[in-house]
Scaffold this active site. Structure first.
Site, PDB file in Angstrom:
ATOM      1  N   LYS A  92       0.851  -1.394  -0.122  1.00 50.53           N
ATOM      2  CA  LYS A  92      -0.049  -0.081   0.036  1.00 50.53           C
ATOM      3  C   LYS A  92       1.012   1.123   0.041  1.00 50.53           C
ATOM      4  O   LYS A  92       1.782   1.367   0.925  1.00 50.53           O
ATOM      5  CB  LYS A  92      -0.989  -0.111   1.354  1.00 50.53           C
ATOM      6  CG  LYS A  92      -1.984  -1.081   1.323  1.00 50.53           C
ATOM      7  CD  LYS A  92      -2.674  -0.885   2.450  1.00 50.53           C
ATOM      8  CE  LYS A  92      -3.740  -1.949   2.771  1.00 50.53           C
ATOM      9  NZ  LYS A  92      -4.777  -2.152   1.770  1.00 50.53           N
ATOM     10  N   SER A 247      -7.886  -7.960   8.068  1.00 55.06           N
ATOM     11  CA  SER A 247      -8.001  -8.208   9.519  1.00 55.06           C
ATOM     12  C   SER A 247      -8.903  -9.317   9.797  1.00 55.06           C
ATOM     13  O   SER A 247      -8.479 -10.291  10.866  1.00 55.06           O
ATOM     14  CB  SER A 247      -8.415  -7.147  10.225  1.00 55.06           C
ATOM     15  OG  SER A 247      -8.041  -5.661   9.964  1.00 55.06           O
TER      16      SER A 247
END
Lengths: 303, 191
Positions: A92, A247
């Site tokens: 990212k 997550s």
């Protein structure tokens, strides 16, 4: 033939084309892209059948908990993950932070995610993604945002959802918004397409292209809050072409088992008997957060 | 004419479009029953390690081996080439080999995504070049007896045929050129 093809030299070739960039996104379809923070997690992801991993220092739920500015990961950490993976490695960069993207390209990552999960570096401009050889994926909450990212050179769109919440409701909202508006655009007549372009704040030629083809010009994946095999299958049945799970895997009780189950659910998304089988006995999922109680909604980042 | 398309993961849609454009009917294969019902099979591009896992978990590993041993006409592109190879280099230790064609394939042989490329490729038997797209592509390091090499890049075979099995390191499904799909249907006596 005078010249055997087996001894022929390399023909003139071109890298970094739209075909090559969008082509990798095609290859990732029907798969699961998993967030990983270290080589051990990367191994678990690849063992489970991930099509790619997203290398980052903290999964979104930890970024949410810790607060502060979230930036591109340490190159050493990304290289550590590249060293143990045979599947594509993504990483990212902050929205608008084209130097982070340059660094990621220099590291040889396979896709750059210009991501709202990190703290934006520019409040008006996204990265000029045409300037890169490495392809980019960007998030979108609606069709206009998706088309603006594509006009900037993004080769894959992921619906944003709300990362780090374990709550699929925003992912569903964004997918439905993007796909619902695509369906409406296909029904519009000529003058209405001009109005659609204005309303979406998107380039007219892209709106006209969607009117013709009935789909985005690049693959549409789903991200943000997926936590269970059923969530992955829901995204796929709604029309996503692959899923990102962040997550949701490594903040659950049994990441390896859950990761494998989500991979199977993404392939067999239309087969409830298989979904029932793979959903059994996975232990607790990520606890999850209500969207109304969040201090920061990442999906609002991006312009 | 029903042609199976292994639909566990990867670029399934573009192959289906190519088959339909040639008048064949693509049939998605995700289960043993679906595999049993087809007379030819395309294994698409995608992630070969993922496909290898899903072939196991979907109960397709042994049925696919059996069908290949029985001479099922099969076309593997990129990841499909890796699945069909006798030997895979730079793969995972637990990656299955299906031994559909006697070649040794190296995964990601041309490098990472930034090295992915497109180029016009001379192919034996085609009058004009074929525009080929290589994405994190493999190439063939060694071929066994009876394997025809139809195209190469840098001296490495990227299109091979043995009996009724064809493999390509590149993606004929992404460029709209139907000539290799047409050849495959002829190989399968379906054209």
């Amino acid at each position: 033939m005078a010249e055997s093809s087996s001894t022929a030299a390399r023909p003139a070739s071109e890298t970094g084309t739209q075909l090559v960039k969008r082509g990798l996104a095609e290859m990732l379809k029907g798969g699961v892209i998993m967030d990983v923070v270290d080589p051990d997690q990367a191994r678990i992801a690849e063992d489970a059948g991930a099509v790619a991993v997203m290398a980052l220092e903290r999964v979104p739920s930890d970024i949410r908990r810790d607060g502060g500015v979230a930036r591109m990961s340490d190159p050493e950490m990304i290289e550590g993950i590249q060293a143990v993976c045979t599947i594509p490695v993504m990483a990212k960069a902050r929205i608008g932070h084209f130097v982070e993207a340059q660094i990621l390209e220099a590291l040889g990552v396979d896709y750059v995610d210009e991501s709202e999960v990190l703290t934006p570096a520019d409040e008006a401009h996204h990265i000029d993604k045409w300037a890169f050889t490495v392809p980019f994926v960007c998030g979108a909450t609606n069709l206009g945002e998706a088309l603006r990212r594509i006009s900037e050179g993004a080769c894959m769109i992921r619906s944003k959802g709300e990362a780090g919440t374990g709550n699929v409701v925003e992912a569903v909202r964004h997918l439905r918004s993007i796909l619902g508006d695509i369906r409406k655009v296909t029904q519009a007549d000529g003058p209405e397409l001009f109005e659609w372009a204005k309303r979406l704040q998107a380039p007219l030629p892209l709106v006209q292209e969607i009117h013709e083809t009935g789909k985005l010009p690049v693959p549409l994946f789903c991200a943000g809050g997926l936590a269970t095999p059923a969530d992955a299958a829901l995204a796929m049945q709604l029309g996503a072409e692959s899923v990102f799970v962040g997550s949701g895997i490594f903040k659950s009780d049994n990441p390896s088992l859950r990761a494998k189950a989500i991979v199977e659910a993404t392939t067999h998304f239309n087969d409830p008997a298989i979904l029932a089988k793979v959903s059994r006995g996975l232990g607790a999922a990520i606890p999850g957060l209500e969207i109304g109680k969040l201090e920061t909604t990442y999906a609002d980042r991006g312009w | 004419m029903a042609v199976g398309l292994l639909a566990l993961q990867g670029a399934i849609g573009p192959h289906a479009d190519a088959l339909r454009a040639l008048g064949a009917t693509p049939v998605e294969v995700r289960t043993p029953d679906q595999l049993a019902a087809v007379d030819a099979l395309i294994i698409p591009g995608g992630e070969s390690t993922t496909m290898s896992k899903l072939l196991d978990t979907s109960g397709l590993a042994q049925p696919l081996r059996d069908r290949l041993a029985d001479g099922l006409p099969t076309f593997g592109t990129c990841a499909g080439m890796i699945v069909l190879a006798r030997t895979v280099l730079d793969g995972r230790a637990d990656q299955n080999s299906y031994d559909g064609i006697d070649v040794t394939v190296r995964r990601n042989a041309f490098g990472r995504q930034v090295d992915s490329f497109e180029a016009d490729l001379a192919i034996d038997g085609l009058d004009t070049p074929f525009h080929a797209v290589f994405i994190r592509a493999p190439f063939v390091e060694e071929v066994g007896e009876g394997v025809e090499v139809l195209a190469s890049v840098d001296g490495h075979p990227v299109l091979c045929r043995q009996g009724r099995v064809m493999v390509s390191a590149f993606h004929p499904e992404l460029t709209g050129d139907l000539r290799l799909h047409e050849q495959f249907l002829q190989l399968a006596d379906m054209a």
